[in-house]
Write a protein that holds these residues in place. Structure first.
Motif, mmCIF file in Angstrom:
data_model
loop_
_atom_site.group_PDB
_atom_site.id
_atom_site.type_symbol
_atom_site.label_atom_id
_atom_site.label_comp_id
_atom_site.label_asym_id
_atom_site.label_seq_id
_atom_site.Cartn_x
_atom_site.Cartn_y
_atom_site.Cartn_z
ATOM 1 N N ASP A 1 0.975 -1.273 -0.120
ATOM 2 C CA ASP A 1 0.075 0.075 0.066
ATOM 3 C C ASP A 1 0.722 1.219 0.134
ATOM 4 O OD1 ASP A 1 -2.099 -1.483 0.319
ATOM 5 O OD2 ASP A 1 -2.653 -1.415 1.942
ATOM 6 N N LEU A 2 1.968 0.939 0.296
ATOM 7 C CA LEU A 2 3.269 2.166 0.307
ATOM 8 C C LEU A 2 3.772 2.598 -1.063
ATOM 9 C CD1 LEU A 2 4.505 2.211 3.916
ATOM 10 C CD2 LEU A 2 3.097 4.008 2.940
ATOM 11 N N LEU A 3 4.333 1.271 -1.591
ATOM 12 C CA LEU A 3 5.173 1.265 -2.708
ATOM 13 C C LEU A 3 4.582 0.757 -3.821
ATOM 14 C CD1 LEU A 3 8.301 -0.077 -0.630
ATOM 15 C CD2 LEU A 3 7.688 2.356 -0.955
ATOM 16 N N THR A 4 4.897 1.487 -5.068
ATOM 17 C CA THR A 4 4.314 0.838 -6.229
ATOM 18 C C THR A 4 5.566 0.042 -6.737
ATOM 19 O OG1 THR A 4 5.189 2.942 -7.417
ATOM 20 C CG2 THR A 4 2.777 2.542 -6.766
ATOM 21 N N GLU A 5 6.609 0.506 -6.728
ATOM 22 C CA GLU A 5 8.026 -0.289 -7.199
ATOM 23 C C GLU A 5 9.260 -0.006 -6.124
ATOM 24 O OE1 GLU A 5 9.116 2.640 -10.577
ATOM 25 O OE2 GLU A 5 7.559 1.399 -10.973
ATOM 26 N N ALA A 6 10.013 -0.991 -6.267
ATOM 27 C CA ALA A 6 11.148 -0.795 -5.109
ATOM 28 C C ALA A 6 12.578 -1.776 -5.655
ATOM 29 C CB ALA A 6 10.867 -1.232 -3.723
ATOM 30 N N SER B 1 21.117 -5.577 -8.021
ATOM 31 C CA SER B 1 19.950 -4.409 -7.875
ATOM 32 C C SER B 1 18.749 -4.878 -8.736
ATOM 33 C CB SER B 1 20.460 -3.227 -8.155
ATOM 34 O OG SER B 1 20.988 -2.623 -7.049
ATOM 35 N N MET B 2 17.790 -5.323 -8.238
ATOM 36 C CA MET B 2 16.579 -5.625 -9.094
ATOM 37 C C MET B 2 15.311 -4.971 -8.808
ATOM 38 S SD MET B 2 17.029 -9.998 -9.294
ATOM 39 C CE MET B 2 17.051 -10.336 -7.478
ATOM 40 N N GLY B 3 14.998 -4.112 -9.838
ATOM 41 C CA GLY B 3 13.831 -3.168 -9.709
ATOM 42 C C GLY B 3 12.744 -4.021 -9.987
ATOM 43 N N MET B 4 11.653 -3.996 -8.945
ATOM 44 C CA MET B 4 10.465 -4.791 -8.919
ATOM 45 C C MET B 4 9.068 -3.776 -8.880
ATOM 46 S SD MET B 4 11.527 -8.274 -7.294
ATOM 47 C CE MET B 4 13.237 -8.832 -6.840
ATOM 48 N N SER B 5 8.147 -4.370 -9.522
ATOM 49 C CA SER B 5 7.157 -4.035 -9.395
ATOM 50 C C SER B 5 6.259 -4.613 -8.178
ATOM 51 C CB SER B 5 5.839 -4.016 -10.622
ATOM 52 O OG SER B 5 4.787 -4.138 -10.162
ATOM 53 N N MET C 1 4.516 -8.284 -7.962
ATOM 54 C CA MET C 1 5.218 -9.340 -6.831
ATOM 55 C C MET C 1 4.136 -9.712 -6.133
ATOM 56 S SD MET C 1 8.531 -8.344 -4.892
ATOM 57 C CE MET C 1 9.389 -9.795 -3.829
ATOM 58 N N SER C 2 3.129 -8.727 -5.471
ATOM 59 C CA SER C 2 1.934 -9.066 -4.756
ATOM 60 C C SER C 2 0.919 -9.982 -5.306
ATOM 61 C CB SER C 2 1.319 -7.696 -4.246
ATOM 62 O OG SER C 2 0.416 -7.924 -3.426
ATOM 63 N N LYS C 3 0.678 -9.827 -6.690
ATOM 64 C CA LYS C 3 -0.250 -10.599 -7.393
ATOM 65 C C LYS C 3 0.493 -12.161 -7.355
ATOM 66 C CE LYS C 3 -2.290 -7.561 -10.588
ATOM 67 N NZ LYS C 3 -2.120 -7.232 -12.131
ATOM 68 N N MET D 1 8.823 -12.807 -13.491
ATOM 69 C CA MET D 1 8.231 -11.429 -13.667
ATOM 70 C C MET D 1 9.394 -10.496 -14.152
ATOM 71 S SD MET D 1 7.398 -8.877 -10.145
ATOM 72 C CE MET D 1 8.997 -8.720 -9.742
ATOM 73 N N LYS D 2 9.099 -9.668 -15.110
ATOM 74 C CA LYS D 2 10.129 -8.684 -15.717
ATOM 75 C C LYS D 2 10.651 -7.721 -14.552
ATOM 76 C CE LYS D 2 8.671 -8.336 -20.450
ATOM 77 N NZ LYS D 2 7.230 -8.246 -21.043
#
Lengths: 14, 257
Positions: B21-26, B67-71, B75-77, B116-117
């Motif tokens: 709920d706080l982050l869209t990507e990290a 360093s992996m940028g993830m949605s 990831m939650s899905k 996941m991309k």
């Protein structure tokens, strides 16, 4: 009235 | 090659519930010592600092730092597709474009793989100095969740006032005022139910309910929450994640204009 600060007011980018 | 295996995928599910709920990507920083995430919400009011130590995993291998940028939404899905008893393995190559989530049922009869991309992200890292806080309060996470939810009905923000007597939470709005006081528990027979207050100096701080109500999503991770506070600096709200690590939320206070 209170104002929301942001973390940039306290922490520096590194 | 990066590979991290957790017998209890439920832990990772709870971690995602605590940040989605706080982050869209990290960016997930993976190294020999474990997995770390440091990310702010879009408004830069709060920050999530997640640490999962490599020795807390059932299997962990990280040949080179990644360093992996993830949605977080994606990831939650994916994690919602894991059965509650499933084992989860995260796997990526050394220069990855994708990360693979592998879920295995306890009887090993079902194996599910989700790829996941990864996304390219601008790194924005904040240096958070080691701070000794004026007040450190430990309390049952369920109680803290309840207080945040209850007081959110009465105002947009909650004032935390900590003294030797205990901690007082209050909210006020058009309808009136609400206050909840918690005293330090006398006997610490049941550690999970205990309230402890370690005060050097009294503290009074005001925080937005919107963010607090995101933090309490971490409640299922740990029976206790720790609140670290000093006047005029961000709150640290910490939940331990079993023996594997912790999630810390930093929240900038509201100040009188």
């Amino acid at each position: 009235i209170t104002k929301q600060t942001t973390l940039m007011n306290f922490f520096k980018k590194s | 090659m990066f590979e991290a295996r957790l017998v209890q995928s439920a832990i990772l599910k709870k971690v995602l519930d605590a940040i989605k709920d706080l982050l869209t990507e990290a960016t997930f920083e993976c190294s020999d010592s474990g997995i770390q995430v440091q990310a702010m919400d879009n408004a830069h009011v709060s920050l999530v600092s997640l640490n999962l130590r490599s020795d807390g995993f059932d299997k962990y291998r990280c040949d080179r730092n990644l360093s992996m940028g993830m949605s977080i939404a994606c990831m939650s899905k994916i994690l919602r597709c894991a059965g509650s008893e499933d084992t989860v393995t995260l796997r990526a190559l050394d220069n990855p474009e994708n990360i693979v989530f592998i879920f295995e049922s306890p009887n090993k009869e079902k194996l599910a793989e989700y790829e996941m991309k990864l996304i390219n992200m601008d790194q924005e890292h904040l240096g958070i100095p080691e701070t000794s806080y004026s007040c450190i309060v430990k309390m049952p996470s369920q109680e803290f969740s309840r207080i945040c939810r209850d007081l959110s009905q009465f105002g947009e923000s909650i004032t935390f006032a900590c003294s030797k007597e205990g901690i007082k939470f209050s909210a006020s709005g058009d309808y009136g005022q609400a206050t909840i006081k918690l005293a330090q528990t006398a006997d610490a027979d049941n550690e999970e139910e205990a309230v402890s207050v370690n005060m050097q100096e009294p503290v009074k701080l005001t925080f937005s309910c919107r963010y607090l109500n995101c933090f309490i999503k971490a409640g299922p991770l740990c029976a206790q929450v720790q609140l670290s506070m000093s006047n005029d600096v961000p709150l640290v709200c910490e939940y331990k994640i079993g023996d594997i690590g912790h999630i810390r939320y930093y929240l900038a206070p509201k100040i009188d204009d």
